[in-house]
Design a protein around this motif. Sequence first.
Motif, mmCIF file in Angstrom:
data_model
loop_
_atom_site.group_PDB
_atom_site.id
_atom_site.type_symbol
_atom_site.label_atom_id
_atom_site.label_comp_id
_atom_site.label_asym_id
_atom_site.label_seq_id
_atom_site.Cartn_x
_atom_site.Cartn_y
_atom_site.Cartn_z
ATOM 1 N N ARG A 222 1.015 -1.275 0.092
ATOM 2 C CA ARG A 222 0.403 -0.475 -0.093
ATOM 3 C C ARG A 222 0.950 1.003 0.266
ATOM 4 O O ARG A 222 0.722 2.056 -0.591
ATOM 5 C CB ARG A 222 -1.096 0.147 1.279
ATOM 6 N N ALA B 201 -4.425 4.277 2.864
ATOM 7 C CA ALA B 201 -5.580 3.213 3.365
ATOM 8 C C ALA B 201 -6.953 3.857 1.799
ATOM 9 O O ALA B 201 -7.773 3.410 2.276
ATOM 10 C CB ALA B 201 -5.872 4.174 4.613
ATOM 11 N N SER C 138 -7.219 0.105 -2.539
ATOM 12 C CA SER C 138 -7.310 -1.299 -2.348
ATOM 13 C C SER C 138 -7.948 -1.575 -3.877
ATOM 14 O O SER C 138 -7.219 -2.798 -3.834
ATOM 15 C CB SER C 138 -8.787 -0.698 -1.344
#
Length: 229
Positions: free
Chosen positions: A130, A178, A183
């Motif tokens: 990430r 995040a 994602s």
Amino acid sequence: MRNTLFTALLALVFGFLGAASWSLTGLADNRTRAYLLDNPEILRDVAQALSEQEARERLSAIGDELFEPFPGVVLGNPQGSKVMIEFTDYNCPYCEASLADVQRLVAEDPELKVVMREWPIFEGSEGAARMALAAGMQGKYREFHEAMFQFGPTTPEAVEAAAQSIGLDMDRARDDAASEAVSLELVRNLSLARSLGFGGTPAFVAGDFPVEGAVGYDRLKELIDNADS
């Protein structure tokens, strides 16, 4: 199962040789069977050719999506005319071992574009993946990619230290890491890897040929050169 595979390979061998009119039952029992057993490299070559054909078919079915990078997540020349894909994980020792090979390829060829696919399959890797994508959004993917391997196992502390060492805007980086966009990218990479039949990292695609594992500089260069020919 072994006899079935043998018969299938016999069919492929003689299909390639234009001898389809021969009886498969006869082939399994006569001098041809003995010849092939004495020369197993023929069967290995055919099996490899079949595997490569299936890999190319899977690659063709995916289309251009594989070659579209996440913003900034590219090594080498972002506009390069030669393209290689790498699926990577920061806790994968073979990915770390392949780093120098990829760096050398990029340094030697100003036309090489390496589209990086973050695929965190090892435990504890997702945070680093990430942050790597977040670094790409700040134009510092290469710096983070190299620093993360230097900082070792992907503990939260190591990920933060690697990010800080390359001068990321940390508040922005944490938010981006995040984010839904990151994602979705990780899910996409997982889907692409599975569609290509990859079982682990590192994994590469150059031209119309997927290859898995730390195959080394010479093999990667061969794939890139063949794709360009």
